[in-house]
Design an enzyme around this catalytic site. Sequence first.
Site, PDB file in Angstrom:
ATOM      1  N   CYS A  52       0.818  -1.207   0.000  1.00 35.15           N
ATOM      2  CA  CYS A  52       0.000   0.000   0.000  1.00 35.15           C
ATOM      3  C   CYS A  52       0.860   1.268   0.000  1.00 35.15           C
ATOM      4  O   CYS A  52       2.062   1.227   0.268  1.00 35.15           O
ATOM      5  CB  CYS A  52      -0.909   0.006   1.224  1.00 35.15           C
ATOM      6  SG  CYS A  52      -2.073  -1.372   1.298  1.00 35.15           S
ATOM      7  N   GLU A  54       0.713   3.784   2.141  1.00 34.59           N
ATOM      8  CA  GLU A  54       1.115   4.219   3.475  1.00 34.59           C
ATOM      9  C   GLU A  54       2.448   3.605   3.919  1.00 34.59           C
ATOM     10  O   GLU A  54       3.337   4.341   4.367  1.00 34.59           O
ATOM     11  CB  GLU A  54       0.003   3.927   4.496  1.00 34.59           C
ATOM     12  CG  GLU A  54      -1.283   4.684   4.212  1.00 34.59           C
ATOM     13  CD  GLU A  54      -2.256   3.953   3.289  1.00 34.59           C
ATOM     14  OE1 GLU A  54      -3.437   4.317   3.275  1.00 34.59           O
ATOM     15  OE2 GLU A  54      -1.836   3.009   2.573  1.00 34.59           O
ATOM     16  N   CYS A  85      -6.161   0.894   5.109  1.00 32.45           N
ATOM     17  CA  CYS A  85      -6.669  -0.429   5.474  1.00 32.45           C
ATOM     18  C   CYS A  85      -6.219  -0.772   6.898  1.00 32.45           C
ATOM     19  O   CYS A  85      -5.396  -0.067   7.499  1.00 32.45           O
ATOM     20  CB  CYS A  85      -6.197  -1.480   4.478  1.00 32.45           C
ATOM     21  SG  CYS A  85      -4.431  -1.893   4.599  1.00 32.45           S
ATOM     22  N   CYS A  88      -2.432  -1.192   7.408  1.00 37.37           N
ATOM     23  CA  CYS A  88      -1.743   0.100   7.318  1.00 37.37           C
ATOM     24  C   CYS A  88      -1.989   0.944   8.561  1.00 37.37           C
ATOM     25  O   CYS A  88      -1.106   1.663   9.013  1.00 37.37           O
ATOM     26  CB  CYS A  88      -2.178   0.852   6.069  1.00 37.37           C
ATOM     27  SG  CYS A  88      -1.462   0.149   4.567  1.00 37.37           S
TER      28      CYS A  88
END
Length: 130
Positions: A52, A54, A85, A88
């Site tokens: 992701c 992040e 999510c 994260c």
Amino acid sequence: MSEDLFKAARSAMERAYAPYSKFPVGAAIRAEDGQIYVGANIENLSFPQGWCAEPTAIGNMIMGGGRRIVEMAVIAEKLSCCPPCGGCRQKIAEFADRHTRVYLCDEAGVQKTLTMDELLPLAFQTDVIG
């Protein structure tokens, strides 16, 4: 203060590598040193091997010498106010505190501001394990 983070996250989103999901995401962190660190999601044909935006930004922060997240912005091309999510959220919590602000953005700018405590009220706390 969040306008520059929004612009950095939007710029990062434009560099996302999302050929499979077609769901680009960008993130920008302001660290305790005042620097802004960015990241985008990076997919892989072996789907669980992608990552992701992040954690990409967190990795850039760590490699750039930052250690604490003061505030963060997240933007997704196809979803307004896309929150991080669950995984994260815990990754962010490792480098943030419960009052750290996370800005959820759309193409126009910041649309919602949450604290880490609101995003992940029962995060694992690093001080618990020593």
